[in-house]
Structures are given as C-alpha cells and as structure tokens.
Design an enzyme around this catalytic site. Structure first.
Site, short mmCIF file in Angstrom:
data_model
loop_
_atom_site.label_atom_id
_atom_site.label_comp_id
_atom_site.label_asym_id
_atom_site.label_seq_id
_atom_site.Cartn_x
_atom_site.Cartn_y
_atom_site.Cartn_z
N GLY A 163 0.83 -1.19 0.00
CA GLY A 163 0.00 0.00 0.00
C GLY A 163 0.87 1.24 0.00
N GLN A 188 3.30 9.95 1.16
CA GLN A 188 4.59 9.26 1.06
C GLN A 188 5.35 9.59 -0.22
OE1 GLN A 188 2.67 5.29 2.11
NE2 GLN A 188 4.72 5.06 2.96
N CYS A 237 6.68 -0.23 6.72
CA CYS A 237 6.22 0.94 5.98
C CYS A 237 7.33 1.37 5.04
CB CYS A 237 5.89 2.06 6.97
SG CYS A 237 5.36 3.58 6.18
N LEU A 238 6.96 1.71 3.80
CA LEU A 238 7.98 2.11 2.82
C LEU A 238 8.69 3.40 3.25
CD1 LEU A 238 6.09 1.34 -0.51
CD2 LEU A 238 7.86 -0.03 0.59
N HIS A 262 -3.74 1.36 7.89
CA HIS A 262 -2.39 1.93 7.87
C HIS A 262 -2.32 3.12 6.90
CE1 HIS A 262 2.20 1.20 7.70
NE2 HIS A 262 1.98 2.08 6.73
N GLU A 263 -2.87 2.95 5.69
CA GLU A 263 -2.77 4.00 4.67
C GLU A 263 -3.66 5.20 5.01
OE1 GLU A 263 -0.31 3.67 2.84
OE2 GLU A 263 -0.05 1.51 3.04
N HIS A 294 -1.88 7.37 7.31
CA HIS A 294 -0.90 8.23 6.63
C HIS A 294 -1.53 9.56 6.20
CE1 HIS A 294 2.94 6.24 6.18
NE2 HIS A 294 2.41 5.14 5.69
#
Ligand SMILES: [Zn+2]
Length: 180
Positions: free
Chosen positions: A46, A51, A100-101, A142-143, A146
C-alpha cells in the site's frame, strides 16, 4: 508512468494531513498511476500520497499481490482509493507485524481492527462502500492513517517503540543529513 520518490521518516510531510480530492483531474489520475508503479517497484502492499510528497487523499493498495508475491507470476490488481474513509472498525482486533515504505527496515507489531467498513471514490468518481478483513483491512487502516499524518510506530506499544529507538534515531539522522 514514472516511479516517484518515497519520502522517508521523519520528513515533515509524513506528519501533515492530506486534503480531500475535490475533482478527479488528469493530475490525480497520473498521480494514482505513478503511485501504483512506485508501490509495486518498492514491493509494498500500500502507499499513501503523503509518502510521495503529495498532500491529497489518494491511496493505492494491493494486498493480494503481496500474498502471492513469492509465487510467479504475481497477479496485480491494484485498488485506488480516493478520499477513503473508515466508517466502522470491529471491536475485535489483532496484533501483527507491520512495516512501511517510509520507514525502511523498521518492523513492529501493531493492533488493528480485524474488520472494517469503508467508503471511497474510484478514479471515475463513483462512490463505493465496502468491507475488508485481515491484511486488506490492516493495510487500509495503515494508509488512511498516513493521510492523517499518523505513522504505524505511533500505534505500537511503548515497549516496542523503545526497542526501535536506535533505528528510528538513525533514520532521523539520515534524513537530516540529506536535507542539510
Ligand atoms: Zn506506511
């Protein structure tokens, strides 16, 4: 399509609240396509627009791809969520490891609701209301976090965060070094 730069902890953009998409323009469509490419390229499940440096409420998700990513060929079925909103979260929750990226090499257990009800618009502007469970529910939580400037480390138990303190401060130092 092009691969976008992924902003790394603790870039301030990761702490900002993204604004709603009012109109689905070519720019939004291009951003979504680039985010999909960036997500697959980074082997993520995701990605949220914060990000990649854009403060708009756009998320891409493909958890099925991740589950299959060790088998070949991996089928890709990306979901683009415009203005995602979680309407209900089950009281039943589960702790599982997340990454997480934007926080490379950091992993830790986070409690999330097992089941959610959420709504979003697709790239044609159609509204959808759906349910998700398991990894997909976790990923959307999670997204969506963000988009509100919340990172998964914020939701970790204090003792897990303490264990990661060294790694987090190294990431912060690296970030400071790149911005001068
Ligand atoms: Zn993330």
């Amino acid at each position: 399509m092009s691969r976008l730069k992924i902003y790394i902890y603790d870039d301030p953009i990761l702490r900002q609240v993204a604004r709603p998409v009012e109109k689905i323009t070519d720019k939004i469509r291009r951003l979504a396509a680039d985010m999909i490419e960036t997500m697959y390229d980074a082997r993520g499940v995701g990605l949220a627009a914060n990000q990649v440096g854009e403060l708009v409420r756009v998320v891409t998700v493909d958890t099925a791809w991740s589950e299959k990513r060790n088998s070949k060929p991996a089928a890709r079925n990306p979901l683009v969520l415009i203005n995602p909103e979680i309407l209900e979260e089950s009281a039943e929750d589960e702790s599982a490891s997340e990454g997480c990226l934007s926080l490379p090499e950091i992993e830790g257990d986070v409690w999330r609701s097992l089941k959610i009800r959420f709504r979003y618009q697709d790239l044609d502007g159609n509204a959808h209301e759906e349910e998700a469970t398991g990894l997909k529910a976790r990923c959307i939580q999670h997204e969506t976090d963000h988009l509100n400037g919340i990172l998964f480390i914020d939701r970790m138990a204090p003792e897990s965060r303490i264990e990661l303190a060294g790694q987090l401060s190294r990431l912060r130092e690296k970030f400071k070094a790149t911005v001068g």
